[in-house]
Design an enzyme around this catalytic site. Sequence first.
Site, mmCIF file in Angstrom:
data_model
loop_
_atom_site.group_PDB
_atom_site.id
_atom_site.type_symbol
_atom_site.label_atom_id
_atom_site.label_comp_id
_atom_site.label_asym_id
_atom_site.label_seq_id
_atom_site.Cartn_x
_atom_site.Cartn_y
_atom_site.Cartn_z
ATOM 1 N N GLU A 112 0.867 7.375 20.594
ATOM 2 C CA GLU A 112 0.275 7.359 19.307
ATOM 3 C C GLU A 112 1.666 7.321 18.431
ATOM 4 O O GLU A 112 2.482 8.062 18.398
ATOM 5 C CB GLU A 112 -0.473 8.555 19.146
ATOM 6 C CG GLU A 112 -1.133 8.624 17.638
ATOM 7 C CD GLU A 112 -1.850 9.984 17.683
ATOM 8 O OE1 GLU A 112 -2.588 10.078 16.472
ATOM 9 O OE2 GLU A 112 -1.925 10.832 18.686
ATOM 10 N N ARG A 154 0.905 -1.138 0.145
ATOM 11 C CA ARG A 154 -0.065 0.101 -0.113
ATOM 12 C C ARG A 154 0.876 1.275 -0.002
ATOM 13 O O ARG A 154 1.467 1.256 0.910
ATOM 14 C CB ARG A 154 -1.016 0.079 1.040
ATOM 15 C CG ARG A 154 -1.533 1.311 1.577
ATOM 16 C CD ARG A 154 -2.473 1.145 2.698
ATOM 17 N NE ARG A 154 -3.198 2.333 2.923
ATOM 18 C CZ ARG A 154 -3.016 3.095 3.899
ATOM 19 N NH1 ARG A 154 -2.621 2.696 5.114
ATOM 20 N NH2 ARG A 154 -4.127 4.388 3.865
ATOM 21 N N HIS A 214 2.548 7.062 13.986
ATOM 22 C CA HIS A 214 2.171 7.061 12.361
ATOM 23 C C HIS A 214 3.500 6.840 11.923
ATOM 24 O O HIS A 214 4.501 7.338 11.897
ATOM 25 C CB HIS A 214 1.497 8.495 12.407
ATOM 26 C CG HIS A 214 0.362 8.576 12.994
ATOM 27 N ND1 HIS A 214 -0.736 7.930 12.767
ATOM 28 C CD2 HIS A 214 0.065 9.299 14.118
ATOM 29 C CE1 HIS A 214 -1.991 8.590 13.509
ATOM 30 N NE2 HIS A 214 -1.258 9.168 14.397
ATOM 31 N N ASN A 243 -1.136 2.834 16.592
ATOM 32 C CA ASN A 243 -1.578 3.716 15.295
ATOM 33 C C ASN A 243 -2.633 3.465 14.735
ATOM 34 O O ASN A 243 -3.289 2.440 14.424
ATOM 35 C CB ASN A 243 -0.516 2.952 14.292
ATOM 36 C CG ASN A 243 -0.487 3.649 12.900
ATOM 37 O OD1 ASN A 243 -1.412 4.471 12.707
ATOM 38 N ND2 ASN A 243 0.604 3.328 12.202
ATOM 39 N N ASP A 300 -12.451 7.437 23.559
ATOM 40 C CA ASP A 300 -13.421 7.066 24.811
ATOM 41 C C ASP A 300 -12.687 5.751 25.543
ATOM 42 O O ASP A 300 -12.473 5.755 26.772
ATOM 43 C CB ASP A 300 -14.522 7.098 24.548
ATOM 44 C CG ASP A 300 -15.354 8.485 24.358
ATOM 45 O OD1 ASP A 300 -14.528 9.667 24.458
ATOM 46 O OD2 ASP A 300 -16.426 8.507 23.815
#
Length: 157
Positions: A103, A23, A105, A79, A92
């Site tokens: 986090e 991808r 990326h 991710n 939440d």
Amino acid sequence: MNTLMKKRFLVLNGPNLNMLGSREPGIYGSLTLADIERACRGKAATLGVEIDFFQSNHEGELVERIQAALNVVDWIIINPAAYTHTSVAIRDALLAVNIPVIEVHLSNIHRREPFRHHSYVSDIAEGVIAGLGADGYLFALEAGAGRLAACAAHENP
């Protein structure tokens, strides 16, 4: 968490990350998610921590996996992929379990389309690593393990 037990990390991956390697390699690189998992398992072994690795294209499955981490996992590396910009439900769930989160990326979301600049996770995360490719996962493991070790040293002087 029992301080005598090995510390446990949950590495979560959101939609389309199962397509890594094929991808848009110009954006996401040529490594597959299996390659990243192998590298993470190797790094975890050197750090003396355990990891669980999970990927889903379905928001509800990610939420359920976060909820299942309660009282089991010491740190979450996530991710959220496209859910970064859309999922209040994942946010939440992370708030509900109150487990420290980093986090990650692969690409720098702030150098991409404007809709990718907002994250529902960043402001509740201990840290954000973006744009460093698969190394971001390894850096997140190192940072989380370092924080856990510092907390343990502080608790047991």
